[in-house]
Each structure stands twice: as structure tokens, then as C-alpha cells.
Motif scaffolding. Structure first.
Motif, PDB file in Angstrom:
ATOM      1  N   ILE A 127       0.819  -1.221   0.000  1.00  0.00           N
ATOM      2  CA  ILE A 127       0.000   0.000   0.000  1.00  0.00           C
ATOM      3  C   ILE A 127       0.851   1.271   0.000  1.00  0.00           C
ATOM      4  O   ILE A 127       0.320   2.365  -0.157  1.00  0.00           O
ATOM      5  N   GLU A 128       2.160   1.130   0.131  1.00  0.00           N
ATOM      6  CA  GLU A 128       3.072   2.279   0.065  1.00  0.00           C
ATOM      7  C   GLU A 128       3.568   2.520  -1.360  1.00  0.00           C
ATOM      8  O   GLU A 128       4.342   3.455  -1.600  1.00  0.00           O
ATOM      9  N   ALA A 129       3.166   1.708  -2.308  1.00  0.00           N
ATOM     10  CA  ALA A 129       3.640   1.823  -3.693  1.00  0.00           C
ATOM     11  C   ALA A 129       3.246   3.178  -4.288  1.00  0.00           C
ATOM     12  O   ALA A 129       2.211   3.748  -3.963  1.00  0.00           O
ATOM     13  N   THR A 130       4.085   3.642  -5.190  1.00  0.00           N
ATOM     14  CA  THR A 130       3.855   4.918  -5.865  1.00  0.00           C
ATOM     15  C   THR A 130       2.927   4.722  -7.065  1.00  0.00           C
ATOM     16  O   THR A 130       3.064   3.763  -7.819  1.00  0.00           O
ATOM     17  N   LEU A 131       2.004   5.648  -7.216  1.00  0.00           N
ATOM     18  CA  LEU A 131       1.119   5.638  -8.385  1.00  0.00           C
ATOM     19  C   LEU A 131       1.927   5.813  -9.662  1.00  0.00           C
ATOM     20  O   LEU A 131       2.852   6.628  -9.704  1.00  0.00           O
ATOM     21  N   LEU A 132       1.580   5.056 -10.695  1.00  0.00           N
ATOM     22  CA  LEU A 132       2.182   5.282 -12.013  1.00  0.00           C
ATOM     23  C   LEU A 132       1.543   6.493 -12.678  1.00  0.00           C
ATOM     24  O   LEU A 132       2.207   7.267 -13.360  1.00  0.00           O
ATOM     25  N   SER A 133       0.231   6.638 -12.482  1.00  0.00           N
ATOM     26  CA  SER A 133      -0.474   7.792 -13.031  1.00  0.00           C
ATOM     27  C   SER A 133      -1.795   7.989 -12.311  1.00  0.00           C
ATOM     28  O   SER A 133      -2.342   7.065 -11.708  1.00  0.00           O
ATOM     29  N   SER A 134      -2.281   9.219 -12.388  1.00  0.00           N
ATOM     30  CA  SER A 134      -3.588   9.568 -11.861  1.00  0.00           C
ATOM     31  C   SER A 134      -4.143  10.666 -12.760  1.00  0.00           C
ATOM     32  O   SER A 134      -3.441  11.635 -13.064  1.00  0.00           O
ATOM     33  N   ALA A 135      -5.364  10.485 -13.226  1.00  0.00           N
ATOM     34  CA  ALA A 135      -5.974  11.463 -14.127  1.00  0.00           C
ATOM     35  C   ALA A 135      -7.433  11.676 -13.746  1.00  0.00           C
ATOM     36  O   ALA A 135      -8.104  10.744 -13.301  1.00  0.00           O
ATOM     37  N   THR A 136      -7.891  12.904 -13.920  1.00  0.00           N
ATOM     38  CA  THR A 136      -9.278  13.253 -13.642  1.00  0.00           C
ATOM     39  C   THR A 136      -9.971  13.573 -14.958  1.00  0.00           C
ATOM     40  O   THR A 136      -9.430  14.308 -15.779  1.00  0.00           O
ATOM     41  N   TYR A 137     -11.162  13.007 -15.151  1.00  0.00           N
ATOM     42  CA  TYR A 137     -11.919  13.189 -16.388  1.00  0.00           C
ATOM     43  C   TYR A 137     -13.317  13.694 -16.067  1.00  0.00           C
ATOM     44  O   TYR A 137     -13.939  13.258 -15.114  1.00  0.00           O
ATOM     45  N   GLU A 138     -13.810  14.580 -16.909  1.00  0.00           N
ATOM     46  CA  GLU A 138     -15.203  15.006 -16.865  1.00  0.00           C
ATOM     47  C   GLU A 138     -15.916  14.182 -17.930  1.00  0.00           C
ATOM     48  O   GLU A 138     -15.458  14.116 -19.063  1.00  0.00           O
TER      49      GLU A 138
END
Length: 183
Positions: A130-141
Motif C-alpha cells: 500500500i506504500e507503492a507509488t502511483l504510475l499515473s492519476s488522471a481526472t476526467y469530466e
């Protein structure tokens, strides 16, 4: 070939957006037909496949509010971190390979489209960390198509705005977690 794929995907996206706008325009029908008392399921479909084969995802964590006559009923379902979710190894979407494309475009559908979606991505080797780093995060409408890669863990956070409570009869946020692999 890539130009045709891009044109095709843009066309599919525009058709889906037009359909979502038509559903929202007829608010009384939506409210009557789809009063959701809990977070709905999401469906993913390979937009390049010749056969429709939906992958169904149920929400794990959510906060949900719905109208019951003149009162708002609130629910909260708390679960684990996306990389520590017990269902993660069961919810595996097997992605086909298309001419060495690094991702596969999938359409996202739901009984009532969310107003916003956040998509978080981790490497599948990080399951349990659970400490792993996100590869990506994106927000979409108004997301309708997402690009999925194999050997990943995805968390899709769907948000139905509180501003639409009177229109939809509900609002809330729900988290959907699944893993991808090669077919």
C-alpha cells in the motif's frame, strides 16, 4: 492505420457523449427509472472488439446519498486500499493485443453516467504494497473511453455530484478496483 483508429475512437466517444446528454436531458425519466440506493456497477467493453463482452465491476468503497421522500439517506462503505483489496486477484480483465498498441481503449458505462471520474494506476507487481507509488492519476469530466494497459491495477473513482441530487435523486462517490493482464 493509427489515423483510422483515432478517428474511430473519437467518433465512438462523441456518440457516447451525445447519448449521455440525451439521458440527462430527460431528468424525470432518469429519476424514476434509476433511483439508486447504493453505488451502481460499472461496465467496461473493449471498443475495438467485434463482439460486445462487458466486464462488470462492483464498488468496494463508497459514500452514497439518496432521496427517500423528503429525506436524504446516507450510506458509507469502507474497504481496503486498492492494492490490498481481497477481490483484486478475482477482478482480472484480460486485455487483447492489437497490432503492438501499448493500451486497449475500453468504453465505460453505467446506468447513470458519473459527472467526474478519477483513474489511478499502479503496476500489478505492487499488489499488497500500500506504500507503492502511483504510475499515473488522471481526472476526467464525462469519461466514456479509457486506455487500459496490461499488468496494472486500476482504481476508478466515480463521482456523482451533489449539485444533481434533485435531478438524479442521489449523489455520491464510489471506488472500483480491478487488475489487467494480457489475454
Amino acid at each position: 492505420m493509427k489515423k483510422r483508429l483515432i478517428v474511430f475512437l473519437i467518433g465512438v466517444g462523441l456518440l457516447m457523449l451525445a447519448g449521455c446528454d440525451m439521458i440527462r436531458a430527460n431528468t424525470s425519466r432518469v429519476k424514476e427509472a434509476h433511483l439508486l440506493t447504493t453505488a451502481p456497477e460499472l461496465y467496461l467493453s473493449d471498443s475495438l472488439a467485434s463482439v460486445i463482452n462487458e466486464f462488470r465491476i462492483q464498488s468496494g468503497n463508497y459514500t452514497w446519498n439518496y432521496l427517500d421522500k423528503a429525506e436524504v439517506v446516507s450510506l458509507i462503505a469502507c474497504g481496503s486500499h486498492p492494492l490490498d483489496d481481497a477481490r483484486i486477484k478475482e477482478e482480472v480483465l484480460k486485455l487483447p493485443e492489437y497490432n503492438n498498441i501499448d493500451y486497449v481503449p475500453y468504453t465505460v458505462s453505467c446506468v447513470v453516467a458519473p459527472d467526474k471520474m478519477i483513474i489511478n494506476e499502479w503496476d500489478s507487481t505492487d499488489i499488497g504494497n500500500i506504500e507503492a507509488t502511483l504510475l499515473s492519476s488522471a481526472t476526467y469530466e464525462q469519461v466514456s473511453i479509457v486506455e487500459l494497459k496490461p499488468d496494472r491495477v486500476y482504481e476508478m473513482i466515480a463521482i456523482w455530484s451533489a449539485e444533481n441530487l434533485e435531478v438524479n435523486g442521489f449523489h455520491g462517490q464510489a471506488s472500483y478496483v480491478f487488475t489487467t493482464s494480457k489475454q
